[in-house]
Design an enzyme around this catalytic site. Structure first.
Site, PDB file in Angstrom:
ATOM      1  N   HIS A 200       0.822  -1.205   0.000  1.00 48.33           N
ATOM      2  CA  HIS A 200       0.000   0.000   0.000  1.00 48.33           C
ATOM      3  C   HIS A 200       0.859   1.259   0.000  1.00 48.33           C
ATOM      4  O   HIS A 200       2.084   1.201   0.177  1.00 48.33           O
ATOM      5  CB  HIS A 200      -0.983  -0.015   1.179  1.00 48.33           C
ATOM      6  N   CYS A 216       3.446  -5.188   6.296  1.00 52.53           N
ATOM      7  CA  CYS A 216       3.007  -4.748   4.967  1.00 52.53           C
ATOM      8  C   CYS A 216       4.173  -4.120   4.199  1.00 52.53           C
ATOM      9  O   CYS A 216       5.206  -3.794   4.763  1.00 52.53           O
ATOM     10  CB  CYS A 216       1.882  -3.715   5.093  1.00 52.53           C
TER      11      CYS A 216
END
Lengths: 444, 120
Positions: A200, A216
């Protein structure tokens, strides 16, 4: 086993060398995919820092992460490089040892390589971007997975464990963070087949090239904006951990070494065996034609960019003094505050990334006094840090008898000033106080 | 010279008084006495000169000694001041090193906090 120590000696050579000037800066993120047997893309370059630059600004302008720019320039202060200081741009990469398809993430080098399937009539390319990865204890997992979905303006449902962690730090998070400038996911997200893991964007772009996530993968906002439309759901994702890379270009074998991740350092630090194994794996029948002296020097310095190790390669000092220099415009690009928070798209992402917000003093506004210094270096350091927080905080300095005052702001009202005061105190651990509107002379 | 003059004086007197002495003898003796007197005076003058030179030399030596003593004292003071200055410089250097170390620590702490703040 050999014991290594940090060695920044080579960095000085390019400071003194006469260098070739290139015409203009260029974003080094897309390269023609080299044929099998060739593994190195891009070129090393040098840029002269401008007065207003930090290494973080330069890194973002040239599509590099914090780790890459600081490792390649160990003698340069990241916050105060100084006008005219030569900064090495490690914009040359050895492709990871993995199939050249889909997305390949190398968490050790904190870099993504995307091999889009070429459309009919188009040449194959490789797109590469710096990434942020999982912090120690929340390491990004290694393995193979796929993009299972993608989402614009994602909403972050905060796991309970992360809520608890933030509450301990004094920055409590709501159970759900809506899309917007305060959302750590940024504007775009790819969901991986590994449950709970995403690729992201971020609202803290200065953290790219750092270990900052809970596993992440983070990308600069402008990078994920470009990739969002390009990467289809279903693309394979190979997550690897390769601190040492060896590869060929034009008949020369190159070696690229990075600092191992902290949890791997106990095994890898000072251990030449993994480096030798990588070289042997890449050199094949030509393993006898290796300049092992260069291997040892490159491994010791760990600058994070490829250097030749074939016998007969030029000396490292010679390479460093012959690097081309990027000729940048002297005026800084417009401040980030002029770009709306949600405007990242294919139209504006090709522009060099601006430095963080530069404020203009307004005596009628509220400010947070973040520091009071005689030393101008400290003034510039703190001002730059405030401008690079996530989200960035506008900051400036004003003259006062006997020194300078670093102010965060302007803020429209006392409440806004107070919320930023708390944020600054929590994040930078410095004492601050609210400065109500008054007349003060501006310096810059 | 003076002793010789004293020895000749009784002879001159006794010859002058004696009736048997001729005028030539007396003149001869007088000349000898006068020569002795002159010699004694010259010797006295030389002795006085020598004494004067000695006194002058002594005075010069005294002055030189005095100057040397003053110079030695001044050198001691200068050395003392130099030592004090060196000590002050050492202290200043030490304080500067300490300030630099603290500044580095402060910068490192701020940098660490910044990197920590980048965590999600």
């Amino acid at each position: 086993m050999m014991t290594f120590q940090a060695n920044a000696a080579l960095h000085k050579y390019f400071l003194a060398g006469m260098l070739t000037f290139l015409g203009s800066p260029a974003l080094a993120d897309t390269f023609p995919l080299p044929p099998p047997g060739t593994d190195v893309v891009g070129d090393l370059r040098v840029v002269m820092a401008r007065q207003e630059d930090t290494l973080l600004d330069i890194a973002r302008r040239y599509n590099l992460g914090y780790n890459e720019i600081t490792d390649a320039n160990p003698t340069v202060d990241p916050w105060l490089p100084g006008a005219g200081t030569p900064v090495l741009l490690p914009t040359q990469f050895i492709l990871p040892n993995a199939p050249r398809q889909g997305i390949v993430l190398n968490i050790a080098t904190m870099r993504m390589f995307y091999y889009p399937a070429p459309k009919p009539g188009e040449s194959a390319v490789v797109i590469t971007h710096p990434i942020g990865i999982g912090k120690e204890g929340w390491s990004t997992p290694v393995g193979t997975t796929r993009i299972v979905s993608k989402q614009k303006d994602p909403v972050w449902t905060v796991p309970v464990s992360i809520q608890e962690e933030h509450a301990k730090k004094g920055e409590p998070l709501p159970p759900v963070v809506p899309a917007g400038p305060d959302n750590p996911l940024g504007q775009f997200a790819f969901r991986l087949g590994l449950p709970g893991y995403l690729i992201h964007g971020t609202n803290k772009p200065s953290g790219i090239g750092m270990r900052v996530s809970h596993g992440c993968i983070h990308l600069y906002p402008e990078d994920i904006a470009r990739l969002f439309d390009q990467i289809p759901v279903g693309v394979s994702v190979q997550i690897s951990n390769q601190p040492y890379l060896a590869g060929w270009r034009d008949g020369t074998l190159y070696l690229e070494t990075h600092k191992p991740l902290e949890e791997d350092a106990k095994v890898l630090d000072g251990n030449l065996t993994p480096v030798v194994n990588v070289i042997i794996g890449a050199s094949g029948e030509k393993r006898r034609d290796i300049n092992w002296r260069n291997v040892i020097r490159i491994t010791r310095r760990g600058g994070g960019y490829p250097l030749p190790i074939s016998a007969g390669s030029p000396a490292l000092e010679e390479i460093m003094t012959d690097l081309p220099v990027v000729n940048e415009p002297q005026k800084a690009p417009p401040p980030a505050s002029t770009v709306p928070a949600h405007s990242a798209n294919a139209e504006n992402i090709d522009a060099p990334s601006p430095p963080a917000e530069v404020a203009v003093f307004d005596a009628k506004q509220w400010y947070v006094q973040a520091g009071n210094f005689k030393n101008m270096d400290k003034v510039h350091r703190l001002t730059a840090m405030l401008r690079h927080l996530g989200p960035p905080i506008p900051a400036l300095h004003v003259a006062m008898p006997g020194g300078y005052r670093v102010l965060a702001g302007p803020f429209a009202n006392k409440n806004e000033a107070q919320s930023h005061q708390k944020l600054i105190q929590t994040r930078l651990g410095i004492d601050t106080f609210i400065k109500p509107p008054e007349i003060t002379r501006q310096v810059n | 010279m003076n002793k010789q003059l004293l020895k000749l004086s009784p002879i001159v007197l006794s010859l002058g008084l004696a009736a048997c002495a001729t005028g030539g003898d007396v003149d001869k003796i007088r000349a000898m006495a006068e020569q002795a007197q002159e010699t004694a005076s010259a010797a006295q003058a030389k002795a006085d000169q020598a004494l004067s030179k000695t006194a002058t030399a002594q005075s010069t030596a005294d002055q030189a000694l005095s100057k040397a003593t003053s110079a030695a004292s001044a050198a001691d003071q200068a050395m003392s001041k130099a030592n004090a200055a060196q000590s002050t410089a050492d202290q200043a250097m030490s304080k500067a090193d300490e300030a630099s170390r603290k500044a580095d620590q402060s910068n490192e702490k701020l940098d660490r906090m910044f990197r920590k703040s980048m965590e999600k």
